[in-house]
Design a protein around this motif. Structure first.
Motif, mmCIF file in Angstrom:
data_model
loop_
_atom_site.group_PDB
_atom_site.id
_atom_site.type_symbol
_atom_site.label_atom_id
_atom_site.label_comp_id
_atom_site.label_asym_id
_atom_site.label_seq_id
_atom_site.Cartn_x
_atom_site.Cartn_y
_atom_site.Cartn_z
ATOM 1 N N LYS A 146 0.837 -1.203 0.000
ATOM 2 C CA LYS A 146 0.000 0.000 0.000
ATOM 3 C C LYS A 146 0.872 1.253 0.000
ATOM 4 C CE LYS A 146 -3.999 -2.078 2.155
ATOM 5 N NZ LYS A 146 -4.729 -2.324 3.387
ATOM 6 N N GLY A 147 0.366 2.279 -0.641
ATOM 7 C CA GLY A 147 1.062 3.573 -0.642
ATOM 8 C C GLY A 147 2.368 3.549 -1.409
ATOM 9 N N ILE A 148 2.329 2.979 -2.616
ATOM 10 C CA ILE A 148 3.542 2.996 -3.462
ATOM 11 C C ILE A 148 3.648 4.377 -4.110
ATOM 12 C CG2 ILE A 148 4.716 1.946 -5.438
ATOM 13 C CD1 ILE A 148 3.000 -0.571 -4.946
ATOM 14 N N ARG A 149 4.782 5.000 -3.928
ATOM 15 C CA ARG A 149 5.005 6.314 -4.536
ATOM 16 C C ARG A 149 6.361 6.318 -5.223
ATOM 17 N NH1 ARG A 149 1.958 10.767 -2.228
ATOM 18 N NH2 ARG A 149 0.432 9.926 -0.767
ATOM 19 N N LEU A 150 6.418 6.998 -6.347
ATOM 20 C CA LEU A 150 7.664 7.075 -7.108
ATOM 21 C C LEU A 150 8.223 8.488 -7.035
ATOM 22 C CD1 LEU A 150 6.436 5.183 -10.308
ATOM 23 C CD2 LEU A 150 7.634 4.191 -8.369
ATOM 24 N N ASN A 151 9.535 8.580 -7.042
ATOM 25 C CA ASN A 151 10.244 9.870 -7.103
ATOM 26 C C ASN A 151 9.753 10.892 -6.070
ATOM 27 O OD1 ASN A 151 11.664 8.833 -9.342
ATOM 28 N ND2 ASN A 151 10.003 9.472 -10.708
ATOM 29 N N GLN A 152 9.882 10.514 -4.798
ATOM 30 C CA GLN A 152 9.490 11.407 -3.710
ATOM 31 C C GLN A 152 10.731 12.020 -3.058
ATOM 32 O OE1 GLN A 152 6.003 11.848 -2.760
ATOM 33 N NE2 GLN A 152 5.923 10.930 -4.790
ATOM 34 N N LYS A 153 10.544 13.241 -2.541
ATOM 35 C CA LYS A 153 11.675 13.908 -1.883
ATOM 36 C C LYS A 153 11.990 13.231 -0.556
ATOM 37 C CE LYS A 153 11.728 18.519 -3.803
ATOM 38 N NZ LYS A 153 11.522 19.951 -3.578
ATOM 39 N N ARG A 154 13.271 13.136 -0.230
ATOM 40 C CA ARG A 154 13.699 12.556 1.045
ATOM 41 C C ARG A 154 13.815 13.657 2.088
ATOM 42 N NH1 ARG A 154 16.420 7.553 1.285
ATOM 43 N NH2 ARG A 154 17.486 8.329 3.156
ATOM 44 N N THR A 155 13.674 13.256 3.334
ATOM 45 C CA THR A 155 13.843 14.239 4.401
ATOM 46 C C THR A 155 15.321 14.429 4.745
ATOM 47 O OG1 THR A 155 13.413 12.437 5.918
ATOM 48 C CG2 THR A 155 11.587 13.947 5.479
ATOM 49 N N SER A 156 16.109 13.358 4.552
ATOM 50 C CA SER A 156 17.555 13.471 4.788
ATOM 51 C C SER A 156 18.292 12.826 3.614
ATOM 52 C CB SER A 156 17.929 12.765 6.094
ATOM 53 O OG SER A 156 17.585 11.402 5.998
ATOM 54 N N PRO A 157 19.489 13.340 3.304
ATOM 55 C CA PRO A 157 20.206 12.794 2.140
ATOM 56 C C PRO A 157 20.589 11.323 2.318
ATOM 57 C CG PRO A 157 21.584 14.353 3.337
ATOM 58 C CD PRO A 157 20.232 14.428 3.959
ATOM 59 N N ALA A 158 20.501 10.584 1.235
ATOM 60 C CA ALA A 158 20.860 9.154 1.288
ATOM 61 C C ALA A 158 22.377 9.007 1.226
ATOM 62 C CB ALA A 158 20.226 8.433 0.104
ATOM 63 N N LYS A 159 22.849 7.917 1.837
ATOM 64 C CA LYS A 159 24.293 7.634 1.776
ATOM 65 C C LYS A 159 24.634 7.205 0.358
ATOM 66 C CE LYS A 159 24.494 5.747 6.400
ATOM 67 N NZ LYS A 159 24.378 4.476 7.081
ATOM 68 N N ILE A 160 25.847 7.540 -0.042
ATOM 69 C CA ILE A 160 26.291 7.122 -1.374
ATOM 70 C C ILE A 160 26.973 5.767 -1.235
ATOM 71 C CG2 ILE A 160 27.874 7.645 -3.271
ATOM 72 C CD1 ILE A 160 27.262 10.674 -2.456
ATOM 73 N N ILE A 161 26.414 4.792 -1.923
ATOM 74 C CA ILE A 161 26.989 3.438 -1.888
ATOM 75 C C ILE A 161 28.118 3.384 -2.906
ATOM 76 C CG2 ILE A 161 26.501 0.951 -2.068
ATOM 77 C CD1 ILE A 161 24.822 2.323 0.092
ATOM 78 N N LYS A 162 29.311 3.042 -2.411
ATOM 79 C CA LYS A 162 30.494 3.069 -3.286
ATOM 80 C C LYS A 162 30.413 1.995 -4.348
ATOM 81 C CE LYS A 162 33.754 5.149 -0.129
ATOM 82 N NZ LYS A 162 34.877 4.913 0.747
ATOM 83 N N SER A 163 30.717 2.424 -5.573
ATOM 84 C CA SER A 163 30.769 1.501 -6.699
ATOM 85 C C SER A 163 31.635 2.153 -7.754
ATOM 86 C CB SER A 163 29.364 1.264 -7.241
ATOM 87 O OG SER A 163 29.428 0.636 -8.474
ATOM 88 N N GLU A 164 32.498 1.359 -8.430
ATOM 89 C CA GLU A 164 33.467 1.934 -9.367
ATOM 90 C C GLU A 164 32.812 2.662 -10.526
ATOM 91 O OE1 GLU A 164 36.482 -0.653 -10.786
ATOM 92 O OE2 GLU A 164 37.145 -1.133 -8.772
#
Lengths: 593, 168
Positions: free
Chosen positions: A106-124
């Protein structure tokens, strides 16, 4: 000594009990952290869960507040689900198979603003793709050409090579080389000493004739004949040299003649490159629609490619396919023993929020091994009339049951209210309605074929003015005055290399606006460019012509020599005939000597 | 490390039977060579609790063979892969894995199967060799503590109690 110590059972039971209590108390937290950490690593983006609760007795789990961050924008969630509850097949779970019989999202939403920045997952390869996408974020905006500026001819010629200049310099160099070559040849073949020697020989013979020594007449005649032959040979040689020289002169003249056409050729090339094209309408449409659309499609392909390996495991695996991973090994499949995929979602009811309206959907038979399970995954969203649109229908079928996968997306969106839709740079839509219909087929997870048709009716646009961007403002003005837009988009090719065929009435509108804007700017550019080319290449062309004049002047030497030897030949012939006539007898009789 | 060595000496010099020490080491070897979190490891641990074996040597064996397992990891994979994908055994495996317990036990994993087979095979000679070593040690070396002056002086130290098992 006893073999068994039965008190060990009590100790084991106590330790086992403590572990069980610990697991019961903290199992949910452990699973939650496991999903967040392992899921984030697998998806290469941050995944958060607000809470997770499991019930071993009812074999069910509930997840609340699932958030999947956008890997390209850490202040946005690409997916948000308010609540996920699922019933798991416990018997299959013992065999390490995750079989979800029923799932409610229930309550699937796409492209919503976050309240806090997400961590950047390291990848080459992550940094590379992020950089690329930052360049073209995919937002719809008018062409940012920074105003209509044409470079001055002088500026153009500073950075451009002129073919005329290069050819003129080359011609001059060639002619100078010819001049040197012929000068050397004249010095050796037309040596003035040999002419003097011939003159002296002739003078000596003439002296002999004057002396009147009858005994030496036959010898003198022979000498005269020999001299005549010598002079004739020289004249023939001069004629041969003259012919060779003439060929070189003709070649040099041709090179100079070719130079005449080159300024025009340079002009045409630079004009094409630097003048503002009257076909700019098409380019502007490309910038307006194709660029942002491609950016969004590329993101979609990337997500599709990322998910595909998880949804298309081979049904049977060869020995060579089991890759060794240190500390993990490989799980060998025994499909006959347990004919179930490792993951299967049999049925799900979905509720997605689109344009602030809830749309109900259904997902069936999603599995990681469709070849083994034998059914394609089907996703369907449907909605009837509401405040935002008249109807919405989306069907997605992922058929990977055979070796050739066929995935199909079909969409039919009718009567979407466009009022209030805003895009940075492209302005705001004040009113209008849109219909969108299309289908996209992806074969073998790479080959694309699709077509989409959008029709926007009663459109009212407000596009902000852009300072210094004359072209954008001209296009904006023309767009503000239209009320109907139709766009047909064809997609064909592979995910790495696909073509978009965009047809729209915007072509004519924008093209007209661009032509109008460019007409004034182009005045005078062409004539001044031609003048600048001629001016820059003029000296070199004049130098090449001067060199040719020098070469032609060398012809005089040949003429002089030919004339001189011709005179000598005449004198030699005269001398010889003077000797023969006094010795001739009447009746044609000849003396015996 | 020193503590582990002292534990071995303590066990060697204790009153326990050689089979108790050898079985402890063999159990430790099996558990250490296999991936830790498998249900059959828990079963082995249960057996270790109820069989009267030396638990200190089980722990020593576990830590020692865990290190060896890291080195032998690729070998275990190869053994497991060869056994699980052997054409002649497919019928057996398909009937074997009908029981979900074996899949739960991850016996279809190349590393689990390979290390299980290797450790079971290696535990038998390990048991008998260590048994022999304990007997020989007790026969020839245990008396040295009383004969050699340096070792004798160790008797004064508290450590002697530990290694000789006298401090129990």
């Amino acid at each position: 000594m006893k073999i068994f110590r039965w008190q060990g059972v009590i100790a084991f039971a106590l330790i086992g009990g403590a572990v069980a209590v610990f697991l019961i108390m903290f199992l949910d937290g452990i699973i939650e952290r496991g999903i967040e950490e392992n899921g984030s690593q697998a998806a290469k983006t941050q995944i958060d869960l607000a809470s997770l609760s499991t019930s071993l007795l009812s074999q069910a789990a509930t997840i609340e507040g699932l958030e999947v961050a956008n890997p390209d924008n850490n202040m946005e969630n690409v997916l948000q689900i308010e609540k996920l509850s699922m019933d798991v097949d416990g018997a299959k779970a013992v065999a390490r198979k995750i079989i979800i019989d029923d799932l409610q999202a229930k309550g699937i939403r796409l492209n919503q603003k976050r309240t806090s920045p997400a961590k950047i997952i390291k990848s080459e390869d992550k940094t590379k793709s992020t950089d690329q996408e930052n360049e073209d974020s995919g937002s719809l905006s008018l062409p940012g050409l920074g105003g209509i500026d044409i470079k001055s001819p002088e500026e153009i010629l500073k950075s451009e090579k002129l073919e005329t200049l290069e050819a003129a310099n080359k011609a001059k160099e060639t002619i100078e080389n010819l001049k040197t070559k012929w000068q050397k040849k004249f010095d050796t073949d037309l040596n003035p000493n040999s002419l003097d020697e011939t003159k002296k020989k002739l003078a000596r013979l003439q002296e002999k004739v004057k002396a009147g020594d009858l005994a030496s007449i036959p010898e003198t005649v022979k000498e005269f004949q020999s001299l005549q032959k010598e002079i004739q040979d020289r004249i023939n040689r001069i004629k041969s040299i003259k012919s060779e020289f003439e060929k070189d002169v003709q070649a040099a003249k041709k090179q100079l003649a070719d130079l005449k056409n080159l300024p025009k050729k340079d002009f045409d090339r630079l004009k094409k490159k630097y003048s503002l094209s009257m076909d700019g309408g098409n380019n502007a449409l490309g910038t307006l629609i194709e660029g942002p659309l491609k950016a969004k499609l590329d993101k979609a392909w990337k997500a599709y490619k990322m998910l595909s390996p998880y949804l298309n495991k081979p049904s049977t695996t060869l020995k060579e396919d089991y890759k060794y991973v240190r500390g993990k090994g490989a799980n060998v499949q025994f499909a006959k023993a347990m004919p179930y995929p490792d993951f299967l979602l049999k049925h799900a009811n979905l509720s997605m929020n689109l344009f602030e309206t809830d749309i109900e959907g259904e997902l069936k038979d999603l599995t990681d091994n469709p070849k083994l399970y034998g059914k394609p995954a089907i996703l369907n969203f449907q909605s009837g009339k509401n405040e935002k649109f008249d109807s919405f229908n989306l069907n997605l079928e992922l058929d990977k049951t055979s070796n050739q996968s066929k995935d199909t997306l079909a969409i039919d969106f009718k009567g979407l209210n466009l009022a209030g839709i805003e895009s940075s740079g492209a302005g705001k839509i004040n009113g209008g309605a849109a219909n969108l219909k299309g289908q996209l087929k992806i074969t073998n997870e790479n080959d694309l074929e699709g077509s989409f048709k959008a029709a926007l009716n009663s459109v009212s646009l407000t596009i902000p003015k852009q300072d210094g961007n004359e072209l954008a403002n001209t296009i904006a003005k023309s767009l503000s005055s239209i009320d109907r837009i139709s766009i047909t988009i064809g997609i064909r090719g592979t995910m790495e290399n696909y073509q978009l065929d965009i047809q729209s009435n915007l072509n004519d509108i924008i093209s007209g606006a661009v032509k109008k804007a460019l007409a004034g700017k182009m005045e005078g550019f062409e004539s001044s460019l031609m003048e600048a080319i001629k001016s820059k290449a003029g000296d070199s062309i004049a130098g090449a012509n001067g060199s040719l004049s020098g070469l032609l002047s060398q012809n005089k030497i040949l003429e002089q020599n030919q004339s001189a030897y011709g005179g000598l030949l005449g004198q030699a012939k005269g001398g010889a005939s003077g000797l023969k006539s006094p010795l001739a007898l009447p009746g044609g009789l000849k003396l015996p000597f | 490390m020193i503590r582990q060595v002292l534990k071995i000496f303590k066990a060697l010099n204790s009153d326990e039977k050689p089979w108790q020490l050898s079985l402890g080491l063999a159990f430790g070897g099996i558990i250490g060579l296999m991936p830790l979190w498998t249900p059959h490891n828990i079963f082995l641990l249960f057996l270790a609790f109820i069989i009267n074996l030396n638990f200190a040597l089980l722990l020593v064996g576990f830590f020692f063979f865990s290190g060896i397992a890291y080195i032998l990891d690729p070998l275990f994979h190869e053994i497991g892969l060869a056994v699980l994908t052997s054409e002649g055994m497919q019928e057996f495996w398909n009937s074997f894995f009908i029981n979900p317990i074996f899949l739960f036990d991850r016996l279809n994993n190349t590393l689990v199967m390979g290390s299980l087979l290797f450790s079971l095979a290696a535990s038998v000679p390990l048991f008998f060799l260590f048994n022999l070593f304990v007997r020989k040690y007790r026969l020839h070396l245990q008396g040295l503590f009383d004969k050699i002056p340096i070792l004798k002086s160790l008797k004064l130290a508290k450590i002697y109690d530990t290694v000789s098992g006298g401090g129990r």
